[in-house]
Design a protein around this motif. Structure first.
Motif, PDB file in Angstrom:
ATOM      1  N   PHE A 220      85.381 -34.308  99.967  1.00 29.16           N
ATOM      2  CA  PHE A 220      85.137 -34.736 101.155  1.00 29.16           C
ATOM      3  C   PHE A 220      83.507 -34.656 100.902  1.00 29.16           C
ATOM      4  CE2 PHE A 220      89.098 -32.561 102.473  1.00 29.16           C
ATOM      5  CZ  PHE A 220      89.344 -33.580 103.161  1.00 29.16           C
ATOM      6  N   GLY A 221      82.543 -34.128 100.064  1.00 30.60           N
ATOM      7  CA  GLY A 221      81.306 -34.175 100.247  1.00 30.60           C
ATOM      8  C   GLY A 221      80.868 -35.243  99.443  1.00 30.60           C
ATOM      9  N   LYS A 222      81.463 -36.124  98.620  1.00 30.97           N
ATOM     10  CA  LYS A 222      80.908 -36.994  97.829  1.00 30.97           C
ATOM     11  C   LYS A 222      81.682 -38.375  97.547  1.00 30.97           C
ATOM     12  CE  LYS A 222      78.918 -33.503  94.167  1.00 30.97           C
ATOM     13  NZ  LYS A 222      79.462 -33.922  92.953  1.00 30.97           N
ATOM     14  N   GLU A 223      82.571 -38.443  98.091  1.00 29.16           N
ATOM     15  CA  GLU A 223      83.868 -39.426  98.007  1.00 29.16           C
ATOM     16  C   GLU A 223      83.972 -40.159  99.006  1.00 29.16           C
ATOM     17  OE1 GLU A 223      87.071 -38.941  94.824  1.00 29.16           O
ATOM     18  OE2 GLU A 223      85.901 -37.741  94.186  1.00 29.16           O
ATOM     19  N   SER A 224      84.903 -39.080 100.114  1.00 25.66           N
ATOM     20  CA  SER A 224      85.154 -39.715 101.518  1.00 25.66           C
ATOM     21  C   SER A 224      83.948 -39.852 102.843  1.00 25.66           C
ATOM     22  CB  SER A 224      86.237 -38.762 101.388  1.00 25.66           C
ATOM     23  OG  SER A 224      86.475 -39.101 103.103  1.00 25.66           O
ATOM     24  N   LYS A 225      84.256 -40.274 103.211  1.00 24.77           N
ATOM     25  CA  LYS A 225      82.857 -40.876 104.398  1.00 24.77           C
ATOM     26  C   LYS A 225      83.339 -39.295 105.788  1.00 24.77           C
ATOM     27  CE  LYS A 225      80.744 -44.965 103.468  1.00 24.77           C
ATOM     28  NZ  LYS A 225      80.805 -45.814 103.028  1.00 24.77           N
ATOM     29  N   VAL A 226      84.687 -39.124 105.648  1.00 26.65           N
ATOM     30  CA  VAL A 226      85.345 -37.952 107.290  1.00 26.65           C
ATOM     31  C   VAL A 226      84.614 -37.593 107.440  1.00 26.65           C
ATOM     32  CG1 VAL A 226      86.931 -37.204 107.099  1.00 26.65           C
ATOM     33  CG2 VAL A 226      87.167 -38.462 105.310  1.00 26.65           C
ATOM     34  N   MET A 227      83.863 -36.613 106.412  1.00 26.11           N
ATOM     35  CA  MET A 227      82.289 -34.890 106.751  1.00 26.11           C
ATOM     36  C   MET A 227      81.731 -35.544 107.422  1.00 26.11           C
ATOM     37  SD  MET A 227      84.449 -32.995 106.506  1.00 26.11           S
ATOM     38  CE  MET A 227      83.479 -31.374 105.925  1.00 26.11           C
ATOM     39  N   LYS A 228      80.786 -37.037 106.965  1.00 21.33           N
ATOM     40  CA  LYS A 228      79.843 -37.311 107.248  1.00 21.33           C
ATOM     41  C   LYS A 228      80.085 -37.966 108.721  1.00 21.33           C
ATOM     42  CE  LYS A 228      77.291 -38.686 103.285  1.00 21.33           C
ATOM     43  NZ  LYS A 228      77.144 -39.366 102.078  1.00 21.33           N
ATOM     44  N   GLU A 229      81.266 -38.580 109.014  1.00 23.48           N
ATOM     45  CA  GLU A 229      81.522 -39.006 110.495  1.00 23.48           C
ATOM     46  C   GLU A 229      81.720 -37.979 111.102  1.00 23.48           C
ATOM     47  OE1 GLU A 229      84.849 -41.704 109.680  1.00 23.48           O
ATOM     48  OE2 GLU A 229      84.251 -42.988 108.103  1.00 23.48           O
ATOM     49  N   LEU A 230      82.005 -37.149 110.826  1.00 25.21           N
ATOM     50  CA  LEU A 230      83.256 -36.062 111.820  1.00 25.21           C
ATOM     51  C   LEU A 230      81.046 -34.983 112.032  1.00 25.21           C
ATOM     52  CD1 LEU A 230      85.634 -33.726 110.028  1.00 25.21           C
ATOM     53  CD2 LEU A 230      86.094 -34.797 112.748  1.00 25.21           C
ATOM     54  N   LYS A 231      80.190 -34.733 111.720  1.00 26.35           N
ATOM     55  CA  LYS A 231      79.109 -34.367 111.407  1.00 26.35           C
ATOM     56  C   LYS A 231      78.181 -35.258 112.789  1.00 26.35           C
ATOM     57  CE  LYS A 231      74.944 -33.561 109.563  1.00 26.35           C
ATOM     58  NZ  LYS A 231      74.038 -33.056 108.236  1.00 26.35           N
ATOM     59  N   ASN A 232      78.753 -37.035 112.628  1.00 28.75           N
ATOM     60  CA  ASN A 232      78.295 -37.490 113.332  1.00 28.75           C
ATOM     61  C   ASN A 232      78.690 -37.862 114.325  1.00 28.75           C
ATOM     62  OD1 ASN A 232      75.505 -38.000 111.203  1.00 28.75           O
ATOM     63  ND2 ASN A 232      76.808 -39.845 110.547  1.00 28.75           N
ATOM     64  N   SER A 233      79.625 -37.357 114.613  1.00 34.74           N
ATOM     65  CA  SER A 233      80.402 -37.663 116.148  1.00 34.74           C
ATOM     66  C   SER A 233      80.201 -36.737 117.096  1.00 34.74           C
ATOM     67  CB  SER A 233      81.868 -37.682 116.143  1.00 34.74           C
ATOM     68  OG  SER A 233      82.345 -36.502 115.333  1.00 34.74           O
TER      69      SER A 233
ATOM     70  N   LEU B 270      93.231 -21.495  93.344  1.00 35.01           N
ATOM     71  CA  LEU B 270      92.927 -22.269  94.468  1.00 35.01           C
ATOM     72  C   LEU B 270      91.160 -21.989  93.994  1.00 35.01           C
ATOM     73  CD1 LEU B 270      92.716 -21.056  97.440  1.00 35.01           C
ATOM     74  CD2 LEU B 270      91.768 -19.348  97.106  1.00 35.01           C
ATOM     75  N   TYR B 271      90.306 -21.504  93.279  1.00 36.44           N
ATOM     76  CA  TYR B 271      88.437 -22.776  93.197  1.00 36.44           C
ATOM     77  C   TYR B 271      89.014 -23.641  93.275  1.00 36.44           C
ATOM     78  CZ  TYR B 271      84.139 -22.526  91.799  1.00 36.44           C
ATOM     79  OH  TYR B 271      82.490 -23.207  91.867  1.00 36.44           O
ATOM     80  N   SER B 272      90.399 -24.339  91.948  1.00 34.70           N
ATOM     81  CA  SER B 272      89.732 -25.510  91.020  1.00 34.70           C
ATOM     82  C   SER B 272      90.189 -26.093  92.449  1.00 34.70           C
ATOM     83  CB  SER B 272      90.289 -25.961  90.084  1.00 34.70           C
ATOM     84  OG  SER B 272      91.618 -25.718  90.214  1.00 34.70           O
ATOM     85  N   MET B 273      91.032 -25.860  93.646  1.00 35.61           N
ATOM     86  CA  MET B 273      91.863 -27.451  94.205  1.00 35.61           C
ATOM     87  C   MET B 273      90.667 -27.301  95.091  1.00 35.61           C
ATOM     88  SD  MET B 273      95.529 -25.671  95.060  1.00 35.61           S
ATOM     89  CE  MET B 273      95.192 -24.013  95.871  1.00 35.61           C
ATOM     90  N   TYR B 274      89.651 -26.175  96.320  1.00 38.72           N
ATOM     91  CA  TYR B 274      88.284 -25.943  96.823  1.00 38.72           C
ATOM     92  C   TYR B 274      87.624 -27.301  95.976  1.00 38.72           C
ATOM     93  CZ  TYR B 274      84.218 -25.038  98.353  1.00 38.72           C
ATOM     94  OH  TYR B 274      82.458 -24.594  98.757  1.00 38.72           O
ATOM     95  N   LYS B 275      87.037 -26.862  94.346  1.00 40.84           N
ATOM     96  CA  LYS B 275      86.024 -27.624  94.282  1.00 40.84           C
ATOM     97  C   LYS B 275      86.381 -29.379  93.993  1.00 40.84           C
ATOM     98  CE  LYS B 275      84.861 -26.572  90.259  1.00 40.84           C
ATOM     99  NZ  LYS B 275      84.842 -26.276  88.902  1.00 40.84           N
ATOM    100  N   GLU B 276      87.750 -29.205  94.414  1.00 43.49           N
ATOM    101  CA  GLU B 276      88.343 -30.399  94.163  1.00 43.49           C
ATOM    102  C   GLU B 276      87.733 -31.339  95.460  1.00 43.49           C
ATOM    103  OE1 GLU B 276      92.271 -33.073  93.471  1.00 43.49           O
ATOM    104  OE2 GLU B 276      92.590 -31.199  92.579  1.00 43.49           O
ATOM    105  N   LEU B 277      88.762 -30.020  96.628  1.00 48.17           N
ATOM    106  CA  LEU B 277      88.586 -30.849  97.977  1.00 48.17           C
ATOM    107  C   LEU B 277      86.750 -31.346  97.981  1.00 48.17           C
ATOM    108  CD1 LEU B 277      90.548 -28.619  99.820  1.00 48.17           C
ATOM    109  CD2 LEU B 277      91.002 -30.641  99.040  1.00 48.17           C
ATOM    110  N   HIS B 278      85.985 -29.958  97.917  1.00 48.36           N
ATOM    111  CA  HIS B 278      84.533 -29.743  97.873  1.00 48.36           C
ATOM    112  C   HIS B 278      83.717 -31.681  97.421  1.00 48.36           C
ATOM    113  CE1 HIS B 278      80.874 -29.904  96.452  1.00 48.36           C
ATOM    114  NE2 HIS B 278      80.106 -29.344  97.660  1.00 48.36           N
ATOM    115  N   ASP B 279      84.284 -32.312  95.813  1.00 48.63           N
ATOM    116  CA  ASP B 279      83.478 -33.086  95.771  1.00 48.63           C
ATOM    117  C   ASP B 279      84.154 -34.466  96.675  1.00 48.63           C
ATOM    118  OD1 ASP B 279      82.448 -31.942  94.104  1.00 48.63           O
ATOM    119  OD2 ASP B 279      83.797 -31.884  92.296  1.00 48.63           O
TER     120      ASP B 279
END
Length: 92
Positions: free
Chosen positions: A79-92, A68-77
């Motif tokens: 959404f936090g580094k590769e994808s701009k989805v979280m930044k777009e959600l934050k700014n909307s 579970l932790y390895s999947m969390y780290k992959e998702l964190h990386d």
């Protein structure tokens, strides 16, 4: 507590003493007074003065927290580094 025991992969011992904070302070006080107590370590003092429940809370071996932790780290990386989805959600 079972979840915590599962994550750290160790049994959790707990007390049923309603005065646990005061007992803990007394144990540390006895340990601090090395010249007047027979306790050489915190473990030694707890064994003699503590009131731990003899049955620990054991880890749940049916759930794999490492996976579970390895999947969390992959998702964190992602959404936090590769994808701009979280930044777009934050700014909307």
């Amino acid at each position: 507590l079972e979840c915590y025991a599962s994550v750290i992969k160790k049994p959790i011992y707990y007390t049923e003493d309603e005065y646990a904070p005061a007992s803990g302070a007394a144990i540390f006080g006895a340990l601090a007074a090395k010249d007047k107590s027979n306790y050489n370590s915190i473990d030694d003092a707890v064994k003699h003065m503590g009131k731990l429940n003899p049955k620990p809370i054991l880890r749940n071996t049916s759930f794999n927290y490492d996976k579970l932790y390895s999947m969390y780290k992959e998702l964190h990386d992602y959404f936090g580094k590769e994808s701009k989805v979280m930044k777009e959600l934050k700014n909307s």
